[in-house]
Design a protein around this motif. Structure first.
Motif, PDB file in Angstrom:
ATOM      1  N   SER A  38       0.808  -1.221  -0.087  1.00 55.82           N
ATOM      2  CA  SER A  38      -0.001   0.109  -0.066  1.00 55.82           C
ATOM      3  C   SER A  38       0.896   1.296  -0.062  1.00 55.82           C
ATOM      4  O   SER A  38       0.509   2.076  -0.844  1.00 55.82           O
ATOM      5  N   VAL A  39       1.877   1.383   0.762  1.00 56.10           N
ATOM      6  CA  VAL A  39       2.754   2.593   0.869  1.00 56.10           C
ATOM      7  C   VAL A  39       3.695   2.509  -0.591  1.00 56.10           C
ATOM      8  O   VAL A  39       3.665   3.649  -1.139  1.00 56.10           O
ATOM      9  N   LEU A  40       3.796   1.235  -1.020  1.00 57.72           N
ATOM     10  CA  LEU A  40       4.592   1.357  -2.506  1.00 57.72           C
ATOM     11  C   LEU A  40       3.792   1.892  -3.316  1.00 57.72           C
ATOM     12  O   LEU A  40       4.405   2.660  -4.273  1.00 57.72           O
ATOM     13  N   LEU A  41       2.480   1.397  -3.496  1.00 54.83           N
ATOM     14  CA  LEU A  41       1.181   2.147  -4.513  1.00 54.83           C
ATOM     15  C   LEU A  41       1.231   3.484  -4.305  1.00 54.83           C
ATOM     16  O   LEU A  41       1.457   4.258  -5.324  1.00 54.83           O
ATOM     17  N   ALA A  42       1.394   3.903  -2.989  1.00 54.67           N
ATOM     18  CA  ALA A  42       1.244   5.234  -2.769  1.00 54.67           C
ATOM     19  C   ALA A  42       2.222   6.141  -3.439  1.00 54.67           C
ATOM     20  O   ALA A  42       1.959   7.121  -3.911  1.00 54.67           O
ATOM     21  N   GLY A  86       9.036 -13.221   1.518  1.00 59.13           N
ATOM     22  CA  GLY A  86       9.835 -12.696   0.482  1.00 59.13           C
ATOM     23  C   GLY A  86       9.008 -11.838  -0.496  1.00 59.13           C
ATOM     24  O   GLY A  86       9.773 -10.961  -1.198  1.00 59.13           O
ATOM     25  N   ALA A  87       7.772 -11.593  -0.235  1.00 61.90           N
ATOM     26  CA  ALA A  87       7.064 -10.497  -0.745  1.00 61.90           C
ATOM     27  C   ALA A  87       7.243  -9.261  -0.057  1.00 61.90           C
ATOM     28  O   ALA A  87       7.352  -8.073  -0.795  1.00 61.90           O
ATOM     29  N   ALA A  88       7.004  -9.355   1.345  1.00 63.24           N
ATOM     30  CA  ALA A  88       7.085  -7.979   2.229  1.00 63.24           C
ATOM     31  C   ALA A  88       8.464  -7.264   2.391  1.00 63.24           C
ATOM     32  O   ALA A  88       8.380  -6.280   2.127  1.00 63.24           O
ATOM     33  N   LEU A  89       9.361  -8.093   2.479  1.00 62.65           N
ATOM     34  CA  LEU A  89      10.686  -7.610   2.645  1.00 62.65           C
ATOM     35  C   LEU A  89      11.216  -6.696   1.468  1.00 62.65           C
ATOM     36  O   LEU A  89      11.646  -5.346   1.854  1.00 62.65           O
ATOM     37  N   PRO A  90      11.439  -7.272   0.332  1.00 64.13           N
ATOM     38  CA  PRO A  90      11.519  -6.583  -0.751  1.00 64.13           C
ATOM     39  C   PRO A  90      10.875  -5.188  -1.042  1.00 64.13           C
ATOM     40  O   PRO A  90      11.158  -3.966  -1.626  1.00 64.13           O
ATOM     41  N   SER A  91       9.606  -5.284  -0.774  1.00 63.17           N
ATOM     42  CA  SER A  91       8.616  -4.476  -0.934  1.00 63.17           C
ATOM     43  C   SER A  91       8.860  -3.151   0.118  1.00 63.17           C
ATOM     44  O   SER A  91       8.895  -1.855  -0.259  1.00 63.17           O
ATOM     45  N   TRP A  92       9.170  -3.300   1.423  1.00 66.89           N
ATOM     46  CA  TRP A  92       9.538  -2.478   2.609  1.00 66.89           C
ATOM     47  C   TRP A  92      11.022  -1.751   2.081  1.00 66.89           C
ATOM     48  O   TRP A  92      10.963  -0.743   2.252  1.00 66.89           O
ATOM     49  N   MET A  99      11.121   6.536  -0.818  1.00 66.15           N
ATOM     50  CA  MET A  99      10.565   7.736   0.042  1.00 66.15           C
ATOM     51  C   MET A  99      11.528   8.893   0.280  1.00 66.15           C
ATOM     52  O   MET A  99      12.944   8.618   0.154  1.00 66.15           O
ATOM     53  N   PRO A 100      10.917  10.160  -0.111  1.00 71.73           N
ATOM     54  CA  PRO A 100      11.810  11.434  -0.205  1.00 71.73           C
ATOM     55  C   PRO A 100      12.508  11.529   0.922  1.00 71.73           C
ATOM     56  O   PRO A 100      12.115  11.646   2.231  1.00 71.73           O
ATOM     57  N   GLY A 101      14.157  11.600   0.957  1.00 71.57           N
ATOM     58  CA  GLY A 101      14.956  11.814   2.001  1.00 71.57           C
ATOM     59  C   GLY A 101      15.415  10.750   3.193  1.00 71.57           C
ATOM     60  O   GLY A 101      15.958  10.920   4.098  1.00 71.57           O
TER      61      GLY A 101
END
Length: 104
Positions: A38-42, A86-92, A99-101
């Motif tokens: 969700s954060v990645l999509l945003a 395996g899906a959550a770690l690369p996404s995070w 993320m800026p900064g």
């Protein structure tokens, strides 16, 4: 007679541990994966920040429900955990990098 009872208890205990592992995978792993995506999509949507956040949040409810259903439909508990991690770690990590900064 006692040996059969002990075998039944061990099978019952194993079954209960597998169900508990699936419940934890659905709650904790599903939340981790859903929030990361969700954060990645945003971060990746080419619209204003507020619209991207709203769209990603709405989609996260559908995604979380799909992950919970998949966790209880999959055959192997180990496969579930490996796939979620395996899906959550690369996404995070990608979120952190985008993320800026954050990566400077």
């Amino acid at each position: 007679m006692k040996k059969i009872t002990a075998m039944k208890l061990s099978k019952l205990a194993r079954y209960r541990l597998m169900v508990a592992s699936r419940i934890l995978a659905a709650i904790i792993g599903g939340y981790a994966l859903t929030s990361a995506l969700s954060v990645l999509l945003a971060l990746l949507l080419p619209v204003s920040r507020s619209e991207a956040t709203l769209a990603a949040t709405m989609l996260s409810f559908v995604l979380y429900a799909a992950v919970v259903l998949w966790v209880f439909a999959a055959r192997s508990v180990m496969h579930i955990w490996l796939w979620l991690i395996g899906a959550a770690l690369p996404s995070w990590l990608l979120c952190w990098w985008l993320m800026p900064g954050a990566a400077s």
